[in-house]
Design a protein around this motif. Structure first.
Motif, PDB file in Angstrom:
ATOM      1  N   PHE A  56      66.025  32.097  58.149  1.00 25.52           N
ATOM      2  CA  PHE A  56      64.593  31.957  57.874  1.00 25.52           C
ATOM      3  C   PHE A  56      64.285  32.340  56.433  1.00 25.52           C
ATOM      4  CE2 PHE A  56      65.704  35.774  60.176  1.00 25.52           C
ATOM      5  CZ  PHE A  56      65.237  36.810  59.371  1.00 25.52           C
ATOM      6  N   GLY A  57      63.414  31.539  55.807  1.00 21.72           N
ATOM      7  CA  GLY A  57      63.071  31.781  54.402  1.00 21.72           C
ATOM      8  C   GLY A  57      61.895  32.712  54.232  1.00 21.72           C
ATOM      9  N   ASN A  58      61.245  33.106  55.334  1.00 22.68           N
ATOM     10  CA  ASN A  58      60.048  33.936  55.212  1.00 22.68           C
ATOM     11  C   ASN A  58      60.359  35.328  54.679  1.00 22.68           C
ATOM     12  OD1 ASN A  58      58.725  31.773  56.225  1.00 22.68           O
ATOM     13  ND2 ASN A  58      58.340  32.614  58.236  1.00 22.68           N
ATOM     14  N   ILE A 106      58.317  26.720  52.622  1.00 23.35           N
ATOM     15  CA  ILE A 106      58.506  25.314  53.009  1.00 23.35           C
ATOM     16  C   ILE A 106      59.945  25.118  53.472  1.00 23.35           C
ATOM     17  CG2 ILE A 106      58.408  22.919  52.208  1.00 23.35           C
ATOM     18  CD1 ILE A 106      56.438  23.919  50.031  1.00 23.35           C
ATOM     19  N   LYS A 107      60.112  24.330  54.513  1.00 24.07           N
ATOM     20  CA  LYS A 107      61.460  24.100  55.053  1.00 24.07           C
ATOM     21  C   LYS A 107      62.272  23.258  54.073  1.00 24.07           C
ATOM     22  CE  LYS A 107      63.737  22.844  59.366  1.00 24.07           C
ATOM     23  NZ  LYS A 107      63.588  22.225  60.691  1.00 24.07           N
ATOM     24  N   MET A 108      63.461  23.756  53.709  1.00 23.72           N
ATOM     25  CA  MET A 108      64.342  23.021  52.793  1.00 23.72           C
ATOM     26  C   MET A 108      65.791  23.431  53.056  1.00 23.72           C
ATOM     27  SD  MET A 108      63.609  25.053  49.235  1.00 23.72           S
ATOM     28  CE  MET A 108      61.860  25.324  49.455  1.00 23.72           C
ATOM     29  N   ASN A 109      66.721  22.647  52.520  1.00 22.58           N
ATOM     30  CA  ASN A 109      68.130  23.014  52.717  1.00 22.58           C
ATOM     31  C   ASN A 109      68.562  24.079  51.708  1.00 22.58           C
ATOM     32  OD1 ASN A 109      68.848  21.694  50.272  1.00 22.58           O
ATOM     33  ND2 ASN A 109      68.937  19.747  51.354  1.00 22.58           N
ATOM     34  N   LYS A 110      69.777  24.608  51.919  1.00 19.38           N
ATOM     35  CA  LYS A 110      70.239  25.749  51.119  1.00 19.38           C
ATOM     36  C   LYS A 110      70.431  25.375  49.649  1.00 19.38           C
ATOM     37  CE  LYS A 110      72.840  28.814  53.172  1.00 19.38           C
ATOM     38  NZ  LYS A 110      74.016  29.517  53.746  1.00 19.38           N
ATOM     39  N   MET A 111      70.850  24.122  49.399  1.00 20.50           N
ATOM     40  CA  MET A 111      71.063  23.703  48.011  1.00 20.50           C
ATOM     41  C   MET A 111      69.753  23.720  47.224  1.00 20.50           C
ATOM     42  SD  MET A 111      72.347  20.066  46.575  1.00 20.50           S
ATOM     43  CE  MET A 111      72.285  19.722  44.831  1.00 20.50           C
ATOM     44  N   MET A 112      68.680  23.215  47.859  1.00 18.30           N
ATOM     45  CA  MET A 112      67.373  23.201  47.195  1.00 18.30           C
ATOM     46  C   MET A 112      66.878  24.617  46.942  1.00 18.30           C
ATOM     47  SD  MET A 112      66.631  20.169  46.504  1.00 18.30           S
ATOM     48  CE  MET A 112      68.201  19.348  46.522  1.00 18.30           C
ATOM     49  N   MET A 113      67.171  25.515  47.907  1.00 21.19           N
ATOM     50  CA  MET A 113      66.756  26.912  47.759  1.00 21.19           C
ATOM     51  C   MET A 113      67.475  27.564  46.563  1.00 21.19           C
ATOM     52  SD  MET A 113      66.577  29.757  50.769  1.00 21.19           S
ATOM     53  CE  MET A 113      65.297  29.084  51.800  1.00 21.19           C
ATOM     54  N   ILE A 114      68.763  27.242  46.405  1.00 22.66           N
ATOM     55  CA  ILE A 114      69.531  27.784  45.268  1.00 22.66           C
ATOM     56  C   ILE A 114      68.960  27.244  43.949  1.00 22.66           C
ATOM     57  CG2 ILE A 114      71.792  27.700  44.119  1.00 22.66           C
ATOM     58  CD1 ILE A 114      73.015  27.715  47.002  1.00 22.66           C
ATOM     59  N   PRO A 135      60.393  15.729  45.608  1.00 19.47           N
ATOM     60  CA  PRO A 135      59.968  16.306  46.893  1.00 19.47           C
ATOM     61  C   PRO A 135      58.790  17.238  46.657  1.00 19.47           C
ATOM     62  CG  PRO A 135      61.979  17.358  46.107  1.00 19.47           C
ATOM     63  CD  PRO A 135      61.703  16.211  45.178  1.00 19.47           C
ATOM     64  N   VAL A 136      58.149  17.686  47.721  1.00 15.75           N
ATOM     65  CA  VAL A 136      56.901  18.459  47.571  1.00 15.75           C
ATOM     66  C   VAL A 136      57.101  19.714  46.735  1.00 15.75           C
ATOM     67  CG1 VAL A 136      57.198  19.585  49.849  1.00 15.75           C
ATOM     68  CG2 VAL A 136      54.951  19.532  48.767  1.00 15.75           C
ATOM     69  N   TYR A 137      58.202  20.455  46.969  1.00 18.14           N
ATOM     70  CA  TYR A 137      58.408  21.682  46.186  1.00 18.14           C
ATOM     71  C   TYR A 137      58.743  21.351  44.733  1.00 18.14           C
ATOM     72  CZ  TYR A 137      62.798  20.466  48.530  1.00 18.14           C
ATOM     73  OH  TYR A 137      63.854  19.788  49.063  1.00 18.14           O
ATOM     74  N   GLY A 138      59.364  20.172  44.488  1.00 20.57           N
ATOM     75  CA  GLY A 138      59.617  19.724  43.113  1.00 20.57           C
ATOM     76  C   GLY A 138      58.315  19.469  42.371  1.00 20.57           C
ATOM     77  N   VAL A 158      49.817  26.872  61.561  1.00 26.64           N
ATOM     78  CA  VAL A 158      49.207  28.042  60.910  1.00 26.64           C
ATOM     79  C   VAL A 158      49.899  28.312  59.572  1.00 26.64           C
ATOM     80  CG1 VAL A 158      48.773  30.536  61.109  1.00 26.64           C
ATOM     81  CG2 VAL A 158      48.499  29.050  63.098  1.00 26.64           C
ATOM     82  N   LYS A 159      51.222  28.113  59.524  1.00 26.62           N
ATOM     83  CA  LYS A 159      51.976  28.354  58.285  1.00 26.62           C
ATOM     84  C   LYS A 159      51.508  27.419  57.172  1.00 26.62           C
ATOM     85  CE  LYS A 159      56.589  27.563  57.373  1.00 26.62           C
ATOM     86  NZ  LYS A 159      58.027  27.758  57.545  1.00 26.62           N
ATOM     87  N   GLU A 160      51.218  26.169  57.523  1.00 21.18           N
ATOM     88  CA  GLU A 160      50.748  25.208  56.519  1.00 21.18           C
ATOM     89  C   GLU A 160      49.371  25.587  55.986  1.00 21.18           C
ATOM     90  OE1 GLU A 160      53.141  21.185  57.909  1.00 21.18           O
ATOM     91  OE2 GLU A 160      51.368  21.811  59.034  1.00 21.18           O
ATOM     92  N   PHE A 161      48.502  26.055  56.884  1.00 22.87           N
ATOM     93  CA  PHE A 161      47.192  26.548  56.435  1.00 22.87           C
ATOM     94  C   PHE A 161      47.369  27.779  55.545  1.00 22.87           C
ATOM     95  CE2 PHE A 161      44.944  24.379  60.133  1.00 22.87           C
ATOM     96  CZ  PHE A 161      44.236  23.522  59.305  1.00 22.87           C
ATOM     97  N   MET A 162      48.342  28.613  55.899  1.00 20.02           N
ATOM     98  CA  MET A 162      48.599  29.842  55.139  1.00 20.02           C
ATOM     99  C   MET A 162      49.031  29.521  53.709  1.00 20.02           C
ATOM    100  SD  MET A 162      48.619  33.120  55.418  1.00 20.02           S
ATOM    101  CE  MET A 162      49.234  34.540  54.528  1.00 20.02           C
TER     102      MET A 162
END
Length: 435
Positions: free
Chosen positions: A18-20, A73-81, A203-206, A410-414
């Motif tokens: 989990f990324g939270n 936001i949900k993403m794979n490990k490579m994007m997180m790095i 992508p959205v985080y990009g 709720v997470k998206e509203f947050m």
């Protein structure tokens, strides 16, 4: 250094599914940096290469805040790095006090966003988009490096505080070439082609990090140039103000004909940055503070708008306004957030952008009353395209595809709330931003 090590060693948290927890660590670091620097009143260690002063402090906080949100936001490990490495690069870029190192980090920040778009972009056009981005930035920055090395050979220093002390006036053509790299990064009209392409394919985080923080690198670089080479800027000041305001007006009209929501938000970013260039070029203290406030306000607002566009895109499979109609019938709470973020986009009270825009208007009008015509058109059109975006998507007849619209979690509203809250509460702490 302690905060840099905090970031590097937190890479180990990626083992968790989990990324939270990751996000909580970053928000904790945000408040630690805020408290340390407010207690010690913006300390600056001038004997080392890495320091923090007023201009870099809030941009570092903005980077940590936005990247903390992105990790939800949900993403794979490579994007997180890639996002994590980008944060380290941004942290160093805003805290480095050497021009050559700043240039190096400025260019290295391209690599993570390049990889993000290439590996996680939407269509095959992403290859064209990253090539545009890469070559625009690379070609404009090579002359900058050559002049910088020449400058070092002449003065034997590239440290910021020494340049401030020298009060040096360089050759006019060299100065214009050096400023060009920041105009491309911001970007100004003519050099802006790469930005909408990169945003549409990212992508959205990009998109969030590109609009939220990476454009601010150009603004920050220009701010430093204004600080050290103001004797040069005095010669070309009116040209830069003219370019900034005319490009703002042209792109505002361009926003009014967009049918792609992401493209409209991307072009509105360029409009804000054009006004920022004009304001910085006045060299007045109120212009500098206004531009700085606009950078922070725009970073929070445009990032939130890109996230909202992505919410609709994930559910509808299209970013076209014709497809995303009548959304107020499906989720009125989401429509309220659309309205609040669109209000932030045209600097309505009580957003931080409002005060930034007022300061920028004051700096420009006090320089020349004639500029008010351009500013009136830009202010009117910014309201027009923001309300056009809101009313077109939220009102009207519902599309039959909308019946498969999934509910918002709720997470998206947050995530939207975390963008909106500092944007509208920082205005009550304006004493923090006064030099």
């Amino acid at each position: 250094m302690k905060f840099l090590l905090f970031m590097v060693f937190s890479f180990g948290l990626m083992n968790f599914s989990f990324g939270n927890l990751y996000m909580i660590c970053f928000l904790l670091m945000f408040f630690l940096i805020l408290n340390v620097n407010l207690i010690f009143n913006f300390w600056v260690e001038i004997y080392s290469i890495f320091s923090i002063d007023f201009y870099s402090f809030y941009l570092i906080l903005l980077s940590i805040w936005l990247i903390g949100i992105m990790l939800m936001i949900k993403m794979n490990k490579m994007m997180m790095i890639l996002i994590m490495s980008l944060l380290v690069i941004l942290f160093l870029s805003f805290s480095v006090f050497n021009f050559l190192l700043f240039y190096f980090l400025f260019e290295v920040s391209l690599i993570p966003i390049f990889l993000m778009i290439m590996f996680d972009g939407y269509t095959f056009e992403r290859i064209e988009a990253v090539m545009y981005m890469f070559f625009f930035t690379l070609i404009s920055s090579m002359p900058f490096l050559i002049i910088l090395l020449d400058f070092y050979q002449f003065f034997n220093t590239l440290m910021f505080y020494m340049l401030d002390y020298l009060k040096f006036k360089m050759w006019k053509v060299s100065f214009i070439i050096m400023m060009l790299v920041f105009f491309v990064k911001l970007p100004l009209f003519i050099f802006h082609i790469w930005l909408p392409k990169a945003h549409v394919e990212a992508p959205v985080y990009g998109s969030m990090i590109l609009a939220g923080v990476l454009l601010k690198l150009g603004g920050y670089g220009m701010l430093r140039m204004v600080q050290f080479f103001y004797l040069n800027l005095m010669e070309v000041m009116m040209y830069y103000i003219s370019i900034g305001l005319i490009s703002g007006v042209v792109l505002s009209f361009l926003c009014m004909i967009q049918i792609d929501m992401k493209m409209l938000v991307a072009y509105s970013s360029v409009v804000h940055m054009s006004m920022l260039v004009a304001s910085l070029s006045t060299m007045s203290k109120i212009g500098l503070v206004g531009s700085y406030l606009m950078m922070i306000g725009h970073g929070l607002c445009s990032s939130g708008l890109f996230y909202l566009v992505n919410l609709s895109y994930k559910r509808m499979g299209s970013r076209l306004m014709f497809m995303n109609k009548g959304l107020i019938n499906l989720n009125s709470t989401l429509s309220m957030w659309w309205f609040l973020m669109c209000m932030g986009n045209f600097s309505a009270p009580i957003s931080l952008s409002l005060l930034g825009e007022i300061f920028m208007l004051m700096s420009l009008i006090s320089l020349d009353l004639f500029l008010m015509i351009y500013l009136m058109i830009m202010c009117f059109l910014s309201v027009a395209y923001s309300l056009y975006l809101f009313s077109f998507t939220q009102h009207g007849n519902m599309n039959f595809m909308n019946f498969s619209f999934l509910s918002i979690s709720v997470k998206e509203f947050m995530i939207i709330f975390i963008h909106w809250f500092p944007l509208n509460t920082l205005i009550f702490g304006m004493n923090l931003f006064m030099i």
